[in-house]
Motif scaffolding. Structure first.
Motif, mmCIF file in Angstrom:
data_model
loop_
_atom_site.group_PDB
_atom_site.id
_atom_site.type_symbol
_atom_site.label_atom_id
_atom_site.label_comp_id
_atom_site.label_asym_id
_atom_site.label_seq_id
_atom_site.Cartn_x
_atom_site.Cartn_y
_atom_site.Cartn_z
ATOM 1 N N GLU A 193 -10.321 -9.434 21.760
ATOM 2 C CA GLU A 193 -8.858 -9.525 21.803
ATOM 3 C C GLU A 193 -8.385 -9.910 23.203
ATOM 4 O O GLU A 193 -9.042 -9.615 24.207
ATOM 5 N N ARG A 194 -7.233 -10.534 23.238
ATOM 6 C CA ARG A 194 -6.603 -10.902 24.505
ATOM 7 C C ARG A 194 -6.055 -9.642 25.177
ATOM 8 O O ARG A 194 -5.402 -8.834 24.540
ATOM 9 N N ILE A 195 -6.327 -9.493 26.454
ATOM 10 C CA ILE A 195 -5.801 -8.356 27.219
ATOM 11 C C ILE A 195 -4.388 -8.717 27.667
ATOM 12 O O ILE A 195 -4.200 -9.699 28.389
ATOM 13 N N PRO A 196 -3.390 -7.944 27.236
ATOM 14 C CA PRO A 196 -2.017 -8.283 27.615
ATOM 15 C C PRO A 196 -1.748 -8.016 29.092
ATOM 16 O O PRO A 196 -2.212 -7.022 29.645
ATOM 17 N N LYS A 197 -1.017 -8.918 29.694
ATOM 18 C CA LYS A 197 -0.585 -8.705 31.067
ATOM 19 C C LYS A 197 0.526 -7.659 31.048
ATOM 20 O O LYS A 197 1.351 -7.633 30.130
ATOM 21 N N PRO A 198 0.556 -6.807 32.064
ATOM 22 C CA PRO A 198 1.632 -5.820 32.138
ATOM 23 C C PRO A 198 2.991 -6.503 32.270
ATOM 24 O O PRO A 198 3.141 -7.437 33.051
ATOM 25 N N HIS A 199 3.958 -6.055 31.469
ATOM 26 C CA HIS A 199 5.306 -6.607 31.605
ATOM 27 C C HIS A 199 6.391 -5.538 31.488
ATOM 28 O O HIS A 199 7.521 -5.766 31.870
ATOM 29 N N ALA A 200 6.046 -4.367 30.948
ATOM 30 C CA ALA A 200 7.041 -3.303 30.792
ATOM 31 C C ALA A 200 7.510 -2.825 32.164
ATOM 32 O O ALA A 200 6.738 -2.774 33.122
ATOM 33 N N GLN A 201 8.780 -2.492 32.248
ATOM 34 C CA GLN A 201 9.370 -1.984 33.481
ATOM 35 C C GLN A 201 10.213 -0.769 33.154
ATOM 36 O O GLN A 201 10.634 -0.581 32.016
#
Length: 69
Positions: A54-62
């Protein structure tokens, strides 16, 4: 990578989750315990995603505090 971790106080323990990694959760009796548990959970979650291709999601939550007074 640095992921946002949300820690919440429950009646008898703490819980934590990572918005960018759905299903990645942990609990602990103390804030320190839940921090350690969620760090382990994130590592295991990412390892499982890699093993499954699976693709590892880049952090985007703030997060930020909001004054509602």
């Amino acid at each position: 990578m640095n992921y946002l971790v949300i820690i919440e106080k429950a009646d008898h323990n703490y819980s934590a989750y990572v918005p960018d990694l759905p299903g990645c959760v942990a609990t602990g009796k103390t804030r320190a315990a839940v921090r350690k548990a969620i760090q382990t959970a994130v590592k295991m979650h990412l390892q499982g995603m890699r093993e499954d291709g699976e693709r590892i999601p880049k952090p985007h939550a703030q997060a930020e505090m909001l004054d509602v007074a």
